[in-house]
Enzyme design. Structure first.
Site, PDB file in Angstrom:
ATOM      1  N   CYS A  18       0.786  -1.218   0.000  1.00  0.00           N
ATOM      2  CA  CYS A  18       0.000   0.000   0.000  1.00  0.00           C
ATOM      3  C   CYS A  18       0.822   1.274   0.000  1.00  0.00           C
ATOM      4  CB  CYS A  18      -0.846   0.059   1.265  1.00  0.00           C
ATOM      5  SG  CYS A  18      -1.859  -1.363   1.554  1.00  0.00           S
ATOM      6  N   GLY A  47       0.341   0.293  -5.090  1.00  0.00           N
ATOM      7  CA  GLY A  47      -0.929  -0.423  -4.918  1.00  0.00           C
ATOM      8  C   GLY A  47      -1.921  -0.014  -5.981  1.00  0.00           C
ATOM      9  N   ASN A 125       0.272   1.263   5.673  1.00  0.00           N
ATOM     10  CA  ASN A 125       1.059   0.443   4.763  1.00  0.00           C
ATOM     11  C   ASN A 125       1.821  -0.562   5.627  1.00  0.00           C
ATOM     12  OD1 ASN A 125       4.158   1.122   2.967  1.00  0.00           O
ATOM     13  ND2 ASN A 125       2.774  -0.587   2.750  1.00  0.00           N
ATOM     14  N   GLY A 126       1.551  -1.836   5.450  1.00  0.00           N
ATOM     15  CA  GLY A 126       2.259  -2.843   6.240  1.00  0.00           C
ATOM     16  C   GLY A 126       1.365  -4.023   6.581  1.00  0.00           C
ATOM     17  N   TYR A 273      13.494  -2.527  -5.402  1.00  0.00           N
ATOM     18  CA  TYR A 273      12.422  -2.599  -6.399  1.00  0.00           C
ATOM     19  C   TYR A 273      11.200  -1.706  -6.135  1.00  0.00           C
ATOM     20  CZ  TYR A 273       8.517  -4.533  -9.058  1.00  0.00           C
ATOM     21  OH  TYR A 273       7.432  -4.667  -9.871  1.00  0.00           O
TER      22      TYR A 273
END
Ligand code: SF4
Length: 506
Positions: A18, A47, A125-126, A273
């Site tokens: 996310c 995302g 996010n996580g 990445y």
């Protein structure tokens, strides 16, 4: 963790969960909805399943709108004109769990919570590794959960902590002591304040920006600094691991380093990445880190010592993921960098490829070798990582069929051998080409086995030392997918419940 069907956009690449974004304006007549749109669209790479925003005009109430789809589709001009407020947060989501329920709209963030006592909306996010334990404990105390997500567990935890603690800083601090996982979070309160928090190990990035104009002063929170740039703001700094930031639309920024941890675990894959190359994370330029990864790879490449090989060699990136490292490699090796694979940019989430046959077709549709470039050449093909290996095998074959004399694969990240439990969608060890072959053939032979499988003439991976040196972060990195050493408190518990046991290296 079950694997979701691979989408056409990234073929065989791990997926980020996310992105989060938040903004406040000190002018309550100014609407920040366009800023939310711009910030979220610049974080689209993190995302693509769904997008949502929560927005509030100081003195009013929180309005939340979220749907499946890309930012440009969900937050169309017509829709945006309906959202008015001077404070807001937003989220882009990638759902990782295979179960269909995880595609359902109710799992889209921000998560807007309201009961008789409290109202707030938050996004993160996580992944919360111990959310099932927390949920079980809360259920014993009479809490009822409507979904099976860590997001709802966090929301209910915040709400229950608010019964004894009225200050958000204290609620979040207390929650941090209970939550074990990776979380970079933005939270909008009903009185128009934004809180941002990064977990004590700092797995995922989170940063702050500021914009001062004659229309007012604006503060921003973003998963990556590229989003701060996109709204024309000044990057202030990264939020530190364990820090809670409080944005008040009138008083600016307040910071509390609430949880001091002796170690950090910043995700190395952000540099390899996930993050956009134009982002800076914890003071490190992502593009520069990738460039150095390529340089370090060239420094250890035995092939480059062969003058005959060098005469006919060209450096070709796998677009787009191998580009920055290729430039670094070519620079260090003093060899020509040439684009030898054409990428079809218009294949973007247009189809789902559950089967192997369809994945093969997808590679062909997505990438086409440029025959005039690769024909008769010794191609040094650079990519950031190999996950399952199927895509790399396809690409090697495409380049060979286009007439290359040899294809020599170089990977800027060390072999990925273990799953991630901190929020990244990697397959299990058995599905990972490096994990499976390391288990089967051992440390001395597994790279050669992978080379055989992908059909390359030679194969070289980055070393862990080379990766660390390239990133150059003073704080510690998470490398669990490369080493099997999980930094979370519940790490061992998790690995034993989800796979036989992690492969440990080093
Ligand atoms: S296990 Fe790998 S992908 Fe997951 S957080 Fe750690 S470094 Fe990142």
């Amino acid at each position: 963790m079950q694997q979701k069907p691979i989408k056409g956009s990234n073929l065989d690449k791990p997926k980020e969960h996310c992105a989060v974004f938040g903004v406040t304006s000190d002018d309550i007549t100014f609407s920040i909805s366009k800023f939310l749109y711009t910030g979220l669209i610049s974080l689209q790479h993190r995302g693509q399943e769904s997008t949502g925003i929560s927005i509030l005009k100081t003195g009013g109430s929180i309005f939340t709108y979220k749907r499946k789809g890309l930012v440009s589709k969900v937050l169309s001009k017509e829709k945006l004109s309906r959202f008015w407020g001077n404070v807001g947060i937003g989220h882009n989501r990638y759902a990782t769990t295979g179960s269909e329920e995880f595609y359902s709209s109710e799992y889209i963030q921000p998560y807007h919570f309201q009961n008789n006592e409290i109202e707030f909306s938050f996004a993160f996010n996580g992944t919360i590794a111990n959310y099932i334990n927390i949920r079980d404990n809360m259920e014993k105390k009479g809490h009822i959960f409507a979904t099976n997500t860590d997001t709802e567990v966090m929301a209910q935890l915040f709400a229950s902590l608010s019964l004894t603690n009225k200050k958000w800083k204290e609620i979040l601090k207390e929650a941090s002591n209970i939550l074990d996982g990776s979380y970079s979070l933005v939270l909008l309160t009903s009185n128009g304040r934004i809180y941002a928090m990064r977990d004590p190990l700092g797995f995922k990035p989170l940063c702050i920006g500021e914009l001062k104009t004659n229309k007012g002063n604006f503060y921003f929170i973003a998963s990556e600094s590229c989003a701060i740039d996109s709204v024309g703001a000044q990057f202030i700094r990264d939020i530190r691991p364990g820090e809670i930031i409080h944005l008040d639309y009138k008083k600016g920024i307040h910071s509390d380093l609430v949880i001091k941890s002796n170690k950090t675990a910043v995700c190395q894959f952000e540099f390899v990445y996930f993050a956009r190359p134009d982002s800076v994370i914890d003071g490190v330029s992502v593009a520069q880190a990738r460039f150095r990864m390529g340089q370090n790879l060239a420094k250890i490449d035995p092939k480059l010592k062969d003058p005959e090989f060098r005469k006919n060699a060209i450096v070709v990136p796998v677009p787009d993921s191998g580009r920055s490292a290729s430039v670094g490699y070519a620079n260090e090796a003093n060899l020509p960098y040439i684009e030898g694979l054409m990428k079809n940019r218009y294949i973007w989430r247009t189809f789902i490829m559950p089967g192997q046959q369809k994945r093969k077709a997808a590679v062909k549709e997505k990438l086409n070798p440029i025959k005039s470039v690769v024909n008769g050449k010794d191609v040094i093909l650079i990519d950031d990582s190999i996950v399952r290996g199927n895509t790399t095998k396809q690409i090697v074959r495409l380049i060979k069929n286009a007439g290359a004399s040899s294809v020599n694969v170089r990977i800027s990240c060390p072999p990925v051998i273990n799953a991630c439990y901190m929020g990244i969608d990697f397959p299990t060890t058995n599905e990972l080409i490096a994990g499976r072959n390391l288990e089967k053939y051992g440390i001395k032979q597994y790279i050669e086995k992978i080379r055989e499988i992908i059909g390359a003439d030679s194969l070289l991976y980055q070393t862990i030392e080379g990766l660390e040196e390239a990133i150059g972060l003073k704080s510690e990195l998470c490398k669990a997918c490369l080493t099997g050493r999980y930094p979370l408190k519940s790490g061992d518990q998790l690995t034993s419940s989800k796979q036989a046991s992690p492969i440990k290296r080093q």
